[in-house]
Design a protein around this motif. Structure first.
Motif, short mmCIF file in Angstrom:
data_model
loop_
_atom_site.label_atom_id
_atom_site.label_comp_id
_atom_site.label_asym_id
_atom_site.label_seq_id
_atom_site.Cartn_x
_atom_site.Cartn_y
_atom_site.Cartn_z
N LEU A 29 36.71 31.27 70.27
CA LEU A 29 35.31 31.02 70.61
C LEU A 29 35.12 31.08 72.12
CD1 LEU A 29 34.50 28.06 68.17
CD2 LEU A 29 33.70 30.41 68.02
N LYS A 30 36.12 30.60 72.84
CA LYS A 30 36.04 30.61 74.30
C LYS A 30 36.10 32.03 74.84
CE LYS A 30 38.53 28.88 78.39
NZ LYS A 30 39.78 28.20 78.83
N ALA A 31 36.98 32.84 74.25
CA ALA A 31 37.11 34.24 74.66
C ALA A 31 35.80 34.99 74.41
CB ALA A 31 38.26 34.90 73.91
N ALA A 32 35.09 34.58 73.37
CA ALA A 32 33.83 35.24 73.03
C ALA A 32 32.67 34.64 73.82
CB ALA A 32 33.56 35.10 71.54
N ARG A 33 32.98 33.72 74.70
CA ARG A 33 31.96 33.07 75.53
C ARG A 33 30.95 32.28 74.69
NH1 ARG A 33 30.65 34.64 80.54
NH2 ARG A 33 32.15 35.87 81.71
N LEU A 34 31.46 31.69 73.63
CA LEU A 34 30.58 30.86 72.80
C LEU A 34 30.71 29.39 73.19
CD1 LEU A 34 31.01 32.60 69.35
CD2 LEU A 34 28.87 32.27 70.56
N VAL A 35 31.85 29.04 73.76
CA VAL A 35 32.06 27.67 74.24
C VAL A 35 32.72 27.69 75.62
CG1 VAL A 35 32.30 26.74 71.90
CG2 VAL A 35 34.33 27.46 73.18
N THR A 36 32.58 26.59 76.31
CA THR A 36 33.28 26.40 77.59
C THR A 36 34.10 25.14 77.47
OG1 THR A 36 31.42 25.15 78.47
CG2 THR A 36 31.48 27.49 78.95
N ASP A 37 35.13 25.03 78.27
CA ASP A 37 35.94 23.82 78.22
C ASP A 37 36.21 23.34 79.64
OD1 ASP A 37 37.53 25.94 78.95
OD2 ASP A 37 39.33 25.04 78.12
N ARG A 38 36.42 22.03 79.72
CA ARG A 38 36.79 21.47 81.02
C ARG A 38 37.66 20.26 80.77
NH1 ARG A 38 33.28 16.93 82.33
NH2 ARG A 38 31.70 17.26 80.76
N ALA A 39 38.63 20.08 81.65
CA ALA A 39 39.59 18.99 81.47
C ALA A 39 38.98 17.68 81.97
CB ALA A 39 40.87 19.30 82.23
N GLU A 40 39.26 16.63 81.21
CA GLU A 40 38.88 15.29 81.67
C GLU A 40 40.03 14.36 81.30
OE1 GLU A 40 34.72 13.88 81.66
OE2 GLU A 40 35.49 12.25 80.41
N GLY A 41 40.87 14.12 82.26
CA GLY A 41 42.09 13.37 81.99
C GLY A 41 42.98 14.22 81.12
N THR A 42 43.51 13.60 80.08
CA THR A 42 44.37 14.37 79.18
C THR A 42 43.54 15.04 78.10
OG1 THR A 42 45.39 13.63 77.14
CG2 THR A 42 45.17 12.02 78.86
N ARG A 43 42.27 14.70 78.06
CA ARG A 43 41.41 15.30 77.05
C ARG A 43 40.78 16.58 77.58
NH1 ARG A 43 38.16 11.30 73.63
NH2 ARG A 43 36.44 12.09 74.91
N ARG A 44 40.33 17.38 76.64
CA ARG A 44 39.69 18.65 77.02
C ARG A 44 38.36 18.70 76.30
NH1 ARG A 44 40.78 23.39 79.70
NH2 ARG A 44 42.30 22.20 80.84
N LEU A 45 37.29 18.70 77.07
CA LEU A 45 35.95 18.63 76.50
C LEU A 45 35.34 20.01 76.33
CD1 LEU A 45 34.59 15.52 78.41
CD2 LEU A 45 35.93 15.66 76.30
N TYR A 46 34.82 20.25 75.15
CA TYR A 46 34.22 21.55 74.84
C TYR A 46 32.71 21.42 74.74
CZ TYR A 46 38.71 23.76 74.06
OH TYR A 46 39.96 24.29 74.24
N ALA A 47 32.03 22.45 75.19
CA ALA A 47 30.57 22.48 75.11
C ALA A 47 30.14 23.90 74.77
CB ALA A 47 29.95 22.03 76.42
#
Lengths: 108, 108
Positions: free
Chosen positions: B51-69
């Motif tokens: 999904l990220k490769a298709a530019r449908l979602v973005t991700d960003r690190a927050e601590g050890t977690r990775r938040l998707y939007a």
DNA sequence: ACTTACGGTAAGTGATGACTAACGCTGACC
DNA sequence: GGTCAGCGTTAGTCATCACTTACCGTAAGT
């Protein structure tokens, strides 16, 4: 399974998208659609079956030939589905952007 | 391979659509997305990669977690692709309908 | 430094599905 | 009736890909 699901599954295949594109460009009979493609005619026939089930194309018999044409119904279905995501995505995106802006402000 | 192709391939999978829907509904971390789904967390992780490769979602690190939007870019790509088909399909459909009307008239 | 939570990745397996070859059916032409 | 062209369908094969298990890296808390 909604119509949008069917359409997305149908358009999820590269070859099937090519078939669909050829139909839309004016190709009519199965032969004409298959000509120039790197898959056999039966393969095209099977793809057309899926496209038809998804309401992306319609067919009608003319003698021994079978003429295919684009059906707007399926396209409308995904379009609506996408519009829903589009709207909510924009809202979420704006919210996230503002969230970011707030954090940015706090950092300074 | 255009972005629209990537998006259509990405959305061609039922499970991936479910993942995408959960992200859009506000799920953030991979755990939260995977919770309640009938696939494992690594599976979700792989889907998110596509999904990220298709530019449908973005991700960003927050601590050890990775938040998707949700990323509107991919949606916009299919939307444009669809709109092209939509317009031409309507034209073809109208032409076909009129063709039919002419035939109908001739029959009487 | 140790532990724990979180998540990406590699390897291997299984299932979905795309494709071909062969067959059968139907309509048109002789 | 015979033949031919055009398609759909079936059976079977092969490849793609989704999924799990196991592993490894990283960040936070103690």
């Amino acid at each position: 399974m909604t119509n949008a699901d069917q359409v997305l599954d149908a358009l999820g295949d590269r070859t099937r998208r090519a078939v669909f594109a050829r139909v839309q460009r004016g190709a009519r009979s199965v032969q004409e659609i298959a000509d120039g493609m790197d898959v056999s005619r039966p393969a095209v026939s099977q793809h057309l079956k899926v496209l038809k089930a998804a309401r992306l194309v319609t067919d009608r018999a003319e003698g021994t030939r079978r003429l295919y044409a684009v059906d707007p119904t399926g396209i409308a279905a995904v379009r609506d589905w996408l519009d829903g995501f589009w709207d909510e995505a924009l809202v979420a995106f704006k919210a996230a952007a503002e969230q970011e802006a707030v954090k940015e402000r706090k950092r300074r």
